[in-house]
Design a protein around this motif. Structure first.
Motif, mmCIF file in Angstrom:
data_model
loop_
_atom_site.group_PDB
_atom_site.id
_atom_site.type_symbol
_atom_site.label_atom_id
_atom_site.label_comp_id
_atom_site.label_asym_id
_atom_site.label_seq_id
_atom_site.Cartn_x
_atom_site.Cartn_y
_atom_site.Cartn_z
ATOM 1 N N VAL A 138 23.447 -25.878 13.586
ATOM 2 C CA VAL A 138 24.452 -26.956 13.492
ATOM 3 C C VAL A 138 25.750 -26.507 14.151
ATOM 4 O O VAL A 138 26.353 -27.255 14.942
ATOM 5 C CB VAL A 138 24.701 -27.354 12.018
ATOM 6 N N SER A 139 26.160 -25.294 13.853
ATOM 7 C CA SER A 139 27.411 -24.814 14.417
ATOM 8 C C SER A 139 27.322 -24.745 15.946
ATOM 9 O O SER A 139 28.248 -25.161 16.660
ATOM 10 C CB SER A 139 27.718 -23.464 13.777
ATOM 11 N N GLU A 140 26.191 -24.272 16.456
ATOM 12 C CA GLU A 140 25.995 -24.189 17.917
ATOM 13 C C GLU A 140 26.029 -25.574 18.566
ATOM 14 O O GLU A 140 26.691 -25.787 19.570
ATOM 15 C CB GLU A 140 24.594 -23.629 18.198
ATOM 16 N N LYS A 189 33.033 -30.157 17.564
ATOM 17 C CA LYS A 189 33.364 -31.591 17.695
ATOM 18 C C LYS A 189 33.753 -32.254 16.371
ATOM 19 O O LYS A 189 34.738 -32.975 16.301
ATOM 20 C CB LYS A 189 32.150 -32.336 18.273
ATOM 21 N N VAL A 190 32.944 -32.063 15.327
ATOM 22 C CA VAL A 190 33.265 -32.705 14.041
ATOM 23 C C VAL A 190 33.400 -31.617 12.970
ATOM 24 O O VAL A 190 33.006 -30.476 13.168
ATOM 25 C CB VAL A 190 32.177 -33.742 13.631
ATOM 26 N N LYS A 191 33.968 -32.015 11.850
ATOM 27 C CA LYS A 191 34.172 -31.050 10.752
ATOM 28 C C LYS A 191 32.836 -30.683 10.118
ATOM 29 O O LYS A 191 31.935 -31.538 10.019
ATOM 30 C CB LYS A 191 35.072 -31.670 9.679
ATOM 31 N N LEU A 192 32.740 -29.447 9.670
ATOM 32 C CA LEU A 192 31.482 -28.985 9.076
ATOM 33 C C LEU A 192 31.721 -28.442 7.663
ATOM 34 O O LEU A 192 32.594 -27.587 7.458
ATOM 35 C CB LEU A 192 30.865 -27.867 9.920
ATOM 36 N N ILE A 193 30.920 -28.940 6.741
ATOM 37 C CA ILE A 193 30.950 -28.429 5.362
ATOM 38 C C ILE A 193 29.589 -27.781 5.092
ATOM 39 O O ILE A 193 28.540 -28.404 5.326
ATOM 40 C CB ILE A 193 31.192 -29.558 4.339
ATOM 41 N N ALA A 194 29.615 -26.553 4.599
ATOM 42 C CA ALA A 194 28.372 -25.822 4.304
ATOM 43 C C ALA A 194 28.116 -25.833 2.806
ATOM 44 O O ALA A 194 28.904 -25.267 2.036
ATOM 45 C CB ALA A 194 28.496 -24.379 4.798
ATOM 46 N N GLN A 195 27.029 -26.457 2.415
ATOM 47 C CA GLN A 195 26.626 -26.423 0.995
ATOM 48 C C GLN A 195 25.867 -25.121 0.787
ATOM 49 O O GLN A 195 24.794 -24.927 1.374
ATOM 50 C CB GLN A 195 25.766 -27.644 0.689
ATOM 51 N N VAL A 196 26.405 -24.245 -0.056
ATOM 52 C CA VAL A 196 25.799 -22.924 -0.237
ATOM 53 C C VAL A 196 25.327 -22.697 -1.675
ATOM 54 O O VAL A 196 24.852 -21.619 -2.010
ATOM 55 C CB VAL A 196 26.797 -21.799 0.162
ATOM 56 N N LYS A 246 29.413 -16.431 3.019
ATOM 57 C CA LYS A 246 29.995 -15.515 4.020
ATOM 58 C C LYS A 246 29.452 -15.848 5.403
ATOM 59 O O LYS A 246 30.184 -15.859 6.397
ATOM 60 C CB LYS A 246 29.645 -14.058 3.663
ATOM 61 N N TYR A 247 28.171 -16.135 5.453
ATOM 62 C CA TYR A 247 27.529 -16.439 6.741
ATOM 63 C C TYR A 247 28.166 -17.691 7.365
ATOM 64 O O TYR A 247 28.558 -17.685 8.540
ATOM 65 C CB TYR A 247 26.027 -16.643 6.506
ATOM 66 N N ALA A 248 28.290 -18.753 6.557
ATOM 67 C CA ALA A 248 28.847 -20.008 7.085
ATOM 68 C C ALA A 248 30.328 -19.847 7.431
ATOM 69 O O ALA A 248 30.821 -20.415 8.410
ATOM 70 C CB ALA A 248 28.649 -21.133 6.070
ATOM 71 N N THR A 249 31.029 -19.060 6.644
ATOM 72 C CA THR A 249 32.452 -18.821 6.916
ATOM 73 C C THR A 249 32.607 -18.103 8.259
ATOM 74 O O THR A 249 33.446 -18.478 9.093
ATOM 75 C CB THR A 249 33.085 -18.002 5.768
ATOM 76 N N ASP A 250 31.769 -17.095 8.504
ATOM 77 C CA ASP A 250 31.810 -16.377 9.789
ATOM 78 C C ASP A 250 31.486 -17.301 10.954
ATOM 79 O O ASP A 250 31.979 -17.109 12.066
ATOM 80 C CB ASP A 250 30.821 -15.205 9.789
ATOM 81 N N LEU A 251 30.652 -18.308 10.701
ATOM 82 C CA LEU A 251 30.319 -19.252 11.777
ATOM 83 C C LEU A 251 31.454 -20.259 12.025
ATOM 84 O O LEU A 251 31.382 -21.062 12.947
ATOM 85 C CB LEU A 251 29.043 -20.031 11.422
ATOM 86 N N GLY A 252 32.446 -20.253 11.148
ATOM 87 C CA GLY A 252 33.598 -21.131 11.352
ATOM 88 C C GLY A 252 33.519 -22.463 10.615
ATOM 89 O O GLY A 252 34.254 -23.405 10.948
ATOM 90 N N TYR A 253 32.663 -22.570 9.616
ATOM 91 C CA TYR A 253 32.589 -23.832 8.840
ATOM 92 C C TYR A 253 33.943 -24.126 8.200
ATOM 93 O O TYR A 253 34.631 -23.213 7.732
ATOM 94 C CB TYR A 253 31.486 -23.738 7.786
ATOM 95 N N ASP A 254 34.321 -25.407 8.190
ATOM 96 C CA ASP A 254 35.659 -25.787 7.734
ATOM 97 C C ASP A 254 35.843 -25.625 6.236
ATOM 98 O O ASP A 254 36.953 -25.406 5.759
ATOM 99 C CB ASP A 254 35.940 -27.235 8.140
ATOM 100 N N SER A 255 34.761 -25.795 5.495
ATOM 101 C CA SER A 255 34.832 -25.584 4.052
ATOM 102 C C SER A 255 33.431 -25.302 3.535
ATOM 103 O O SER A 255 32.440 -25.682 4.164
ATOM 104 C CB SER A 255 35.390 -26.823 3.347
ATOM 105 N N LEU A 256 33.393 -24.657 2.385
ATOM 106 C CA LEU A 256 32.129 -24.520 1.670
ATOM 107 C C LEU A 256 32.054 -25.609 0.612
ATOM 108 O O LEU A 256 33.063 -26.224 0.251
ATOM 109 C CB LEU A 256 32.043 -23.152 0.977
ATOM 110 N N SER A 257 30.857 -25.829 0.132
ATOM 111 C CA SER A 257 30.647 -26.691 -1.018
ATOM 112 C C SER A 257 29.527 -26.039 -1.803
ATOM 113 O O SER A 257 28.684 -25.333 -1.223
ATOM 114 C CB SER A 257 30.249 -28.094 -0.544
ATOM 115 N N ALA A 258 29.522 -26.232 -3.102
ATOM 116 C CA ALA A 258 28.419 -25.650 -3.887
ATOM 117 C C ALA A 258 28.083 -26.574 -5.040
ATOM 118 O O ALA A 258 28.973 -27.057 -5.758
ATOM 119 C CB ALA A 258 28.794 -24.266 -4.412
ATOM 120 N N VAL A 259 26.804 -26.840 -5.176
ATOM 121 C CA VAL A 259 26.335 -27.652 -6.296
ATOM 122 C C VAL A 259 26.610 -26.887 -7.583
ATOM 123 O O VAL A 259 26.611 -25.640 -7.590
ATOM 124 C CB VAL A 259 24.821 -27.944 -6.114
#
Ligand code: NAY
Length: 289
Positions: A63-65, A70-77, A90-103
């Motif tokens: 997704v990041s690639e 172009k658009v904002k990315l939220i990673a549900q971890v 940590k992985y999504a943060t290193d990829l530059g995701y704009d925010s995390l989310s967690a159930v």
């Protein structure tokens, strides 16, 4: 971070492996055709809880690639394995995701203190922002206003994905926290969130019907509620059929009919009932998908 976010669908082959090219096509469909403001990656709609850690990372990376900023990315971890949640965060943060989310952690009856510890740990370990993912119908965790308040004290908790029909709680949160992001999570109830002043919405059906969702949100923001209602009615005629035919299977079938290699759902989800294909084709033309 405001607006319409597709809860990204993930295409699998019959063995449960990710179809990379198909995933790239779904990402492009969301960005270029549905014109969404962002992608919510590895949520329920991405069949996240049925994937291995390596598969979840693969989705985050692709997704990041493909997004190329172009658009904002939220990673549900979120995961009831907190170590996995931190590693994915940590992985999504290193990829530059704009925010995390967690159930909210599920299955065991975790106390609120345990839930709070879970969020604080992910935030402290990743140094990223967090959007709480509240979905009581699937997790059995219904948090009270006081409990949301306790989580919102942490400035890295920037908002909530509110997949719930409790609009009284939503209104209380909105009034008390004008600066936290509130995303509604049930596409068929989008209008009620929109008139309550949500900042955005995260939904599975936006993969194929994101433009109408955007119209509903924008019209409500412009105080044109009766016009928004007309579009919600059309949207719900569509969603009603999709829910009857099988949610994720039908969304993938719609994508396939429009030329996207959307694969199948991961087992034990049932296969799409092929006898219903003609009906789905009709939905595609009737609703101009
Ligand atoms: C997720 O994490 O993918 C979501 O929760 C997105 C919200 C969706 N909820 C689920 C459980 O799929 O879009 C909704 C939902 O599919 C839609 O409203 C149909 O009920």
């Amino acid at each position: 971070m405001k607006g319409i976010f597709s809860a990204l669908l993930v295409p699998f082959d019959e063995s449960g492996d990710i179809k990379e090219q198909g995933l790239r096509e779904i990402i492009r469909q969301n960005i270029d055709k549905q014109k969404v403001d962002g992608l919510y990656v590895n949520g329920s709609s991405g069949e996240n809880f049925m994937m291995s850690t390596e598969q979840k990372k693969e989705v985050f990376r692709i997704v990041s690639e493909e997004n190329k900023g172009k658009v904002k990315l939220i990673a549900q971890v979120g995961s009831i394995n907190l170590n996995e949640a931190v590693a994915l965060g940590k992985y999504a943060t290193d990829l530059g995701y704009d925010s995390l989310s967690a159930v909210t952690p599920f299955y065991y009856k975790f106390s609120f203190d345990e839930i709070k510890y879970y969020y604080e740990t992910i935030i402290n370990e990743t140094k990223n922002n967090m959007i709480i993912y509240a979905i009581p119908a699937l997790t059995g965790i219904s948090m009270s206003l006081d409990q949301f308040e306790a989580l919102f004290q942490n400035e890295n908790v920037i908002g909530v994905k509110f997949t719930d029909g409790n609009f009284y709680l939503l209104e209380r949160l909105r009034k008390k926290y004008p600066n936290k992001l509130i995303y509604s999570g049930f596409d068929e109830m989008l209008i009620y969130g929109a008139i309550s002043g949500i900042d955005g919405a995260i939904g599975s059906t936006f993969n194929i019907n994101g433009k109408r969702a955007k119209q509903i949100l924008t019209l409500c923001q412009e105080d044109q509620v009766s016009k928004a209602y007309e579009i919600q009615h059309i949207t719900n005629d569509l969603i009603e059929r999709i829910l009857d035919l099988g949610l994720y299977q039908t969304l993938k079938e719609i994508l396939k009919i429009t030329g996207i290699d959307a694969g199948v759902c991961k087992k034990p989800f049932e296969a799409f009932n092929f006898e219903k294909r003609a009906e789905v084709k009709k939905l595609v033309s009737t609703f101009n998908l």
